[in-house]
Design a protein around this motif. Structure first.
Motif, mmCIF file in Angstrom:
data_model
loop_
_atom_site.group_PDB
_atom_site.id
_atom_site.type_symbol
_atom_site.label_atom_id
_atom_site.label_comp_id
_atom_site.label_asym_id
_atom_site.label_seq_id
_atom_site.Cartn_x
_atom_site.Cartn_y
_atom_site.Cartn_z
ATOM 1 N N HIS A 19 -30.901 -9.413 40.172
ATOM 2 C CA HIS A 19 -29.583 -9.415 39.535
ATOM 3 C C HIS A 19 -29.074 -7.971 39.671
ATOM 4 C CE1 HIS A 19 -27.559 -7.790 35.681
ATOM 5 N NE2 HIS A 19 -27.280 -8.908 35.606
ATOM 6 N N TRP A 20 -29.725 -6.811 39.614
ATOM 7 C CA TRP A 20 -29.082 -5.667 39.945
ATOM 8 C C TRP A 20 -28.724 -5.437 41.306
ATOM 9 C CZ3 TRP A 20 -27.087 -3.596 35.878
ATOM 10 C CH2 TRP A 20 -27.750 -3.882 34.595
ATOM 11 N N LEU A 21 -29.449 -5.952 42.275
ATOM 12 C CA LEU A 21 -28.917 -5.729 43.639
ATOM 13 C C LEU A 21 -27.567 -6.444 43.740
ATOM 14 C CD1 LEU A 21 -32.177 -6.165 45.744
ATOM 15 C CD2 LEU A 21 -30.742 -4.045 45.675
ATOM 16 N N VAL A 22 -27.510 -7.585 43.289
ATOM 17 C CA VAL A 22 -26.359 -8.391 43.291
ATOM 18 C C VAL A 22 -25.188 -7.550 42.599
ATOM 19 C CG1 VAL A 22 -25.028 -10.414 42.641
ATOM 20 C CG2 VAL A 22 -27.332 -10.745 43.716
ATOM 21 N N ALA A 23 -25.467 -6.988 41.406
ATOM 22 C CA ALA A 23 -24.494 -6.329 40.661
ATOM 23 C C ALA A 23 -24.240 -4.991 41.573
ATOM 24 C CB ALA A 23 -25.027 -6.074 39.308
ATOM 25 N N LEU A 24 -24.894 -4.390 42.230
ATOM 26 C CA LEU A 24 -24.402 -3.233 42.752
ATOM 27 C C LEU A 24 -23.770 -3.556 44.184
ATOM 28 C CD1 LEU A 24 -25.065 -0.212 43.755
ATOM 29 C CD2 LEU A 24 -27.117 -1.162 45.034
ATOM 30 N N PHE A 25 -24.130 -4.531 44.856
ATOM 31 C CA PHE A 25 -23.109 -5.036 46.185
ATOM 32 C C PHE A 25 -21.661 -5.496 45.559
ATOM 33 C CE2 PHE A 25 -27.268 -4.978 48.255
ATOM 34 C CZ PHE A 25 -27.058 -4.103 49.122
ATOM 35 N N ILE A 26 -21.956 -6.206 44.432
ATOM 36 C CA ILE A 26 -20.520 -6.967 44.036
ATOM 37 C C ILE A 26 -19.723 -5.643 43.785
ATOM 38 C CG2 ILE A 26 -19.420 -7.987 42.204
ATOM 39 C CD1 ILE A 26 -21.696 -10.304 42.274
ATOM 40 N N LEU A 27 -20.195 -4.700 42.858
ATOM 41 C CA LEU A 27 -19.228 -3.685 42.257
ATOM 42 C C LEU A 27 -18.761 -3.006 43.534
ATOM 43 C CD1 LEU A 27 -21.065 -2.815 39.075
ATOM 44 C CD2 LEU A 27 -18.827 -4.019 39.430
ATOM 45 N N THR A 28 -19.616 -2.755 44.437
ATOM 46 C CA THR A 28 -19.441 -1.936 45.620
ATOM 47 C C THR A 28 -18.219 -2.557 46.443
ATOM 48 O OG1 THR A 28 -21.481 -0.849 45.754
ATOM 49 C CG2 THR A 28 -20.188 -1.106 47.686
ATOM 50 N N ASN A 29 -18.352 -3.705 46.731
ATOM 51 C CA ASN A 29 -17.377 -4.713 47.448
ATOM 52 C C ASN A 29 -16.043 -4.863 46.684
ATOM 53 O OD1 ASN A 29 -17.601 -5.116 50.081
ATOM 54 N ND2 ASN A 29 -18.290 -7.397 49.898
ATOM 55 N N LEU A 30 -16.248 -5.227 45.350
ATOM 56 C CA LEU A 30 -14.980 -4.884 44.722
ATOM 57 C C LEU A 30 -14.106 -3.854 44.825
ATOM 58 C CD1 LEU A 30 -15.865 -6.843 41.230
ATOM 59 C CD2 LEU A 30 -14.158 -7.522 42.846
ATOM 60 N N VAL A 31 -14.901 -2.604 44.589
ATOM 61 C CA VAL A 31 -14.097 -1.402 44.713
ATOM 62 C C VAL A 31 -13.514 -1.271 46.083
ATOM 63 C CG1 VAL A 31 -14.743 1.195 44.732
ATOM 64 C CG2 VAL A 31 -15.396 -0.235 43.131
ATOM 65 N N ILE A 32 -14.382 -1.550 47.113
ATOM 66 C CA ILE A 32 -13.903 -1.551 48.750
ATOM 67 C C ILE A 32 -12.511 -2.447 48.716
ATOM 68 C CG2 ILE A 32 -14.432 -2.279 50.713
ATOM 69 C CD1 ILE A 32 -17.245 -1.254 50.523
ATOM 70 N N ILE A 59 -21.199 -6.425 53.459
ATOM 71 C CA ILE A 59 -21.815 -6.413 52.075
ATOM 72 C C ILE A 59 -21.451 -7.840 51.550
ATOM 73 C CG2 ILE A 59 -21.368 -5.440 49.650
ATOM 74 C CD1 ILE A 59 -20.725 -2.872 51.277
ATOM 75 N N GLY A 60 -20.248 -8.239 51.803
ATOM 76 C CA GLY A 60 -20.032 -9.933 51.189
ATOM 77 C C GLY A 60 -21.104 -10.790 51.692
ATOM 78 N N ALA A 61 -21.765 -10.884 52.913
ATOM 79 C CA ALA A 61 -22.693 -11.675 53.446
ATOM 80 C C ALA A 61 -23.857 -11.161 52.640
ATOM 81 C CB ALA A 61 -22.820 -11.332 54.777
ATOM 82 N N VAL A 62 -24.199 -9.958 52.206
ATOM 83 C CA VAL A 62 -25.398 -9.622 51.711
ATOM 84 C C VAL A 62 -25.339 -10.213 50.273
ATOM 85 C CG1 VAL A 62 -26.776 -7.724 50.455
ATOM 86 C CG2 VAL A 62 -25.981 -7.460 52.738
ATOM 87 N N VAL A 63 -24.007 -10.350 49.683
ATOM 88 C CA VAL A 63 -23.965 -11.120 48.059
ATOM 89 C C VAL A 63 -24.353 -12.191 48.210
ATOM 90 C CG1 VAL A 63 -22.189 -11.410 46.458
ATOM 91 C CG2 VAL A 63 -22.345 -9.097 47.284
#
Length: 183
Positions: A19-32, A59-63
């Motif tokens: 959950h927290w890894l996905v949240a981190l990567f999603i928020l990072t990618n939304l900002v980017i 990062i999208g692929a990681v998500v």
């Protein structure tokens, strides 16, 4: 009704990490993603733009892969039940928002990938390899998938606001232990 945190059912450690890894990567990618179109002086063909896009796509692929891992994990591990005191409509909204979040975690990166492939651009995973081109370049598809990607990113942002609002409601108003299950 106050529920002692120790008595409230919790998610598994694996579910929390995912959950927290996905949240981190999603928020990072939304900002980017939200900033991509606004970098001053960057044209869509500049090295800077390509660098930003490289990280955004990787990062999208990681998500996508983490979302698949979350779904696989969740199939075998039921989430803790919601409190019986929660009104049915709130439980329905909670399940619906979660379902839409999972759907967005899958479709959003796939739409971004399809947008790039349709535009005849290689899609790299952190420079380690390029994803295969599953179809031929097509301008109409590029525009369609680009629109889906952007619109779904905005919808995801709205869903995250709803999700965070519910978290705050359960932490501050209800104090029922629901939000603490993922901490």
């Amino acid at each position: 009704m106050l529920v002692p945190v120790s008595a409230a059912p919790r998610y598994t450690r694996t579910a929390k990490v995912l959950h927290w890894l996905v949240a981190l990567f999603i928020l990072t990618n939304l900002v980017i993603g939200l900033r991509m179109e606004r970098f001053p002086g960057y044209s869509h063909k500049s090295p800077e733009w390509n660098s930003i896009l490289f990280w955004h796509g990787s990062i999208g692929a990681v998500v996508l892969w983490l979302a698949i891992a979350r779904i696989i994990w969740r199939v075998g591990h039921r989430p803790p039940p919601l409190p019986g005191s929660m009104p049915r409509w709130q439980a329905w909204v909670a399940h619906s928002v979660h379902g839409l979040l999972y759907l967005a975690m899958l479709i959003l990166p796939l739409a971004g990938y399809a947008h790039r492939v349709a535009g005849n651009h290689p899609v790299s995973f952190f420079g380690l390899w390029n994803w295969p081109d599953l179809f031929a370049p097509n301008e109409s598809l590029r525009v369609l998938f680009g629109t889906i990607h952007v619109d779904l990113a905005l919808a995801l942002g709205g869903l995250l606001i709803l999700h965070l609002g519910a978290v705050l409601k359960h932490l501050v108003i209800n104090r029922d232990g629901v939000a603490k299950r993922m901490l």
